[in-house]
Design a protein around this motif. Structure first.
Motif, PDB file in Angstrom:
ATOM      1  N   LEU A   2       4.690   5.660  -3.999  1.00  0.00           N
ATOM      2  CA  LEU A   2       3.624   5.376  -3.048  1.00  0.00           C
ATOM      3  C   LEU A   2       3.862   6.121  -1.745  1.00  0.00           C
ATOM      4  CD1 LEU A   2       1.032   3.795  -2.796  1.00  0.00           C
ATOM      5  CD2 LEU A   2       2.350   1.912  -1.864  1.00  0.00           C
ATOM      6  N   GLU A   3       5.139   6.196  -1.321  1.00  0.00           N
ATOM      7  CA  GLU A   3       5.486   6.912  -0.092  1.00  0.00           C
ATOM      8  C   GLU A   3       5.119   8.389  -0.222  1.00  0.00           C
ATOM      9  OE1 GLU A   3       6.614   7.463   3.716  1.00  0.00           O
ATOM     10  OE2 GLU A   3       6.501   5.532   2.699  1.00  0.00           O
ATOM     11  N   GLU A   4       5.353   8.972  -1.366  1.00  0.00           N
ATOM     12  CA  GLU A   4       5.008  10.378  -1.617  1.00  0.00           C
ATOM     13  C   GLU A   4       3.503  10.605  -1.459  1.00  0.00           C
ATOM     14  OE1 GLU A   4       5.484  14.399  -2.797  1.00  0.00           O
ATOM     15  OE2 GLU A   4       7.051  12.928  -2.387  1.00  0.00           O
ATOM     16  N   LYS A   5       2.696   9.697  -1.965  1.00  0.00           N
ATOM     17  CA  LYS A   5       1.237   9.793  -1.847  1.00  0.00           C
ATOM     18  C   LYS A   5       0.827   9.735  -0.378  1.00  0.00           C
ATOM     19  CE  LYS A   5      -3.147   9.303  -3.334  1.00  0.00           C
ATOM     20  NZ  LYS A   5      -3.935  10.246  -2.572  1.00  0.00           N
ATOM     21  N   LYS A   6       1.445   8.837   0.382  1.00  0.00           N
ATOM     22  CA  LYS A   6       1.111   8.699   1.804  1.00  0.00           C
ATOM     23  C   LYS A   6       1.462   9.981   2.556  1.00  0.00           C
ATOM     24  CE  LYS A   6       0.752   4.964   4.340  1.00  0.00           C
ATOM     25  NZ  LYS A   6       1.065   3.664   4.893  1.00  0.00           N
ATOM     26  N   VAL A   7       2.594  10.586   2.230  1.00  0.00           N
ATOM     27  CA  VAL A   7       2.997  11.852   2.860  1.00  0.00           C
ATOM     28  C   VAL A   7       2.005  12.949   2.511  1.00  0.00           C
ATOM     29  CG1 VAL A   7       4.753  13.682   2.841  1.00  0.00           C
ATOM     30  CG2 VAL A   7       5.450  11.277   3.024  1.00  0.00           C
ATOM     31  N   GLN A   8       1.626  13.030   1.244  1.00  0.00           N
ATOM     32  CA  GLN A   8       0.646  14.051   0.827  1.00  0.00           C
ATOM     33  C   GLN A   8      -0.693  13.843   1.525  1.00  0.00           C
ATOM     34  OE1 GLN A   8       0.473  13.878  -3.453  1.00  0.00           O
ATOM     35  NE2 GLN A   8       2.450  14.886  -3.704  1.00  0.00           N
ATOM     36  N   ASN A  59     -10.113   6.718   2.585  1.00  0.00           N
ATOM     37  CA  ASN A  59      -9.605   6.287   1.278  1.00  0.00           C
ATOM     38  C   ASN A  59      -8.272   5.549   1.418  1.00  0.00           C
ATOM     39  OD1 ASN A  59     -11.789   7.314  -0.123  1.00  0.00           O
ATOM     40  ND2 ASN A  59     -10.790   9.257  -0.587  1.00  0.00           N
ATOM     41  N   CYS A  60      -7.393   6.057   2.283  1.00  0.00           N
ATOM     42  CA  CYS A  60      -6.099   5.399   2.500  1.00  0.00           C
ATOM     43  C   CYS A  60      -6.286   4.001   3.073  1.00  0.00           C
ATOM     44  CB  CYS A  60      -5.236   6.238   3.447  1.00  0.00           C
ATOM     45  SG  CYS A  60      -4.678   7.794   2.746  1.00  0.00           S
ATOM     46  N   ILE A  61      -7.162   3.892   4.039  1.00  0.00           N
ATOM     47  CA  ILE A  61      -7.411   2.590   4.665  1.00  0.00           C
ATOM     48  C   ILE A  61      -8.048   1.629   3.666  1.00  0.00           C
ATOM     49  CG2 ILE A  61      -8.764   1.405   6.450  1.00  0.00           C
ATOM     50  CD1 ILE A  61      -8.283   3.955   8.191  1.00  0.00           C
ATOM     51  N   THR A  62      -8.995   2.129   2.897  1.00  0.00           N
ATOM     52  CA  THR A  62      -9.646   1.299   1.878  1.00  0.00           C
ATOM     53  C   THR A  62      -8.628   0.796   0.867  1.00  0.00           C
ATOM     54  OG1 THR A  62     -11.727   2.495   2.126  1.00  0.00           O
ATOM     55  CG2 THR A  62     -11.428   1.262   0.078  1.00  0.00           C
ATOM     56  N   ASN A  63      -7.757   1.692   0.399  1.00  0.00           N
ATOM     57  CA  ASN A  63      -6.725   1.283  -0.563  1.00  0.00           C
ATOM     58  C   ASN A  63      -5.825   0.201   0.017  1.00  0.00           C
ATOM     59  OD1 ASN A  63      -7.713   3.098  -2.426  1.00  0.00           O
ATOM     60  ND2 ASN A  63      -6.215   4.679  -1.941  1.00  0.00           N
ATOM     61  N   GLY A  67      -5.173  -4.128  -1.077  1.00  0.00           N
ATOM     62  CA  GLY A  67      -3.908  -4.677  -1.534  1.00  0.00           C
ATOM     63  C   GLY A  67      -2.806  -3.677  -1.801  1.00  0.00           C
ATOM     64  N   GLU A  68      -3.076  -2.379  -1.728  1.00  0.00           N
ATOM     65  CA  GLU A  68      -1.991  -1.419  -1.897  1.00  0.00           C
ATOM     66  C   GLU A  68      -1.014  -1.585  -0.745  1.00  0.00           C
ATOM     67  OE1 GLU A  68      -2.514   2.829  -2.280  1.00  0.00           O
ATOM     68  OE2 GLU A  68      -3.804   2.517  -4.004  1.00  0.00           O
ATOM     69  N   ALA A  69       0.260  -1.514  -1.077  1.00  0.00           N
ATOM     70  CA  ALA A  69       1.280  -1.661  -0.032  1.00  0.00           C
ATOM     71  C   ALA A  69       1.049  -0.603   1.039  1.00  0.00           C
ATOM     72  CB  ALA A  69       2.669  -1.501  -0.635  1.00  0.00           C
ATOM     73  N   GLY A  70       1.126  -1.023   2.264  1.00  0.00           N
ATOM     74  CA  GLY A  70       0.879  -0.102   3.353  1.00  0.00           C
ATOM     75  C   GLY A  70       1.917  -0.235   4.441  1.00  0.00           C
ATOM     76  N   GLU A  71       3.066   0.413   4.240  1.00  0.00           N
ATOM     77  CA  GLU A  71       4.089   0.382   5.275  1.00  0.00           C
ATOM     78  C   GLU A  71       3.746   1.388   6.359  1.00  0.00           C
ATOM     79  OE1 GLU A  71       8.108   0.608   3.900  1.00  0.00           O
ATOM     80  OE2 GLU A  71       7.640  -0.528   2.087  1.00  0.00           O
TER      81      GLU A  71
END
Length: 120
Positions: A2-8, A59-63, A67-71
């Motif tokens: 998930l962290e990799e997706k956030k970085v991308q 899209n990130c905010i919506t996810n 309920g997607e983890a959002g650190e």
């Protein structure tokens, strides 16, 4: 993972926003040269890029709201800051085109009047 997706996502936001800034600066240079058609074209291109960046952010905010983890991520916060800063720059550039077009039109009228008065 998930962290990799956030970085991308953050990097994509920064890249699109950076491209938007480049087009915005090109638009401002065109204003300097009274090339308002080019300025409008560059600002349109800037807007297209900023919309791409904004969609990724949305899209990130919506996810996260679903309920997607959002650190917290400093990189993502930087991406959001970059996005909003350049969005503001684009809005100012859009207004500057209108201001300078009006100014240019007034100068053109004054120059014509001056020429007419000189010939009388």
């Amino acid at each position: 993972m998930l962290e990799e997706k956030k970085v991308q996502d953050a990097m994509q936001i920064i890249l699109h926003a950076g491209d938007a800034r480049l087009h915005c600066m090109n638009g401002l240079k065109a204003i300097e040269n009274s090339d308002f058609d080019k300025a409008k074209d560059e600002i349109k291109r800037a807007n297209d890029e900023i919309v791409k960046a904004h969609r990724i952010q949305t899209n990130c905010i919506t996810n996260e709201t679903q309920g997607e983890a959002g650190e917290y991520s400093v990189l993502f916060a930087h991406a959001q800051d970059t996005l909003m800063t350049i969005y503001s720059e684009i809005n100012i550039a859009k207004r500057m085109i209108k201001i300078f077009e009006a100014y240019d039109a007034r100068l053109t009228i004054l120059e014509r009047l001056k020429r007419v008065n000189e010939h009388e």
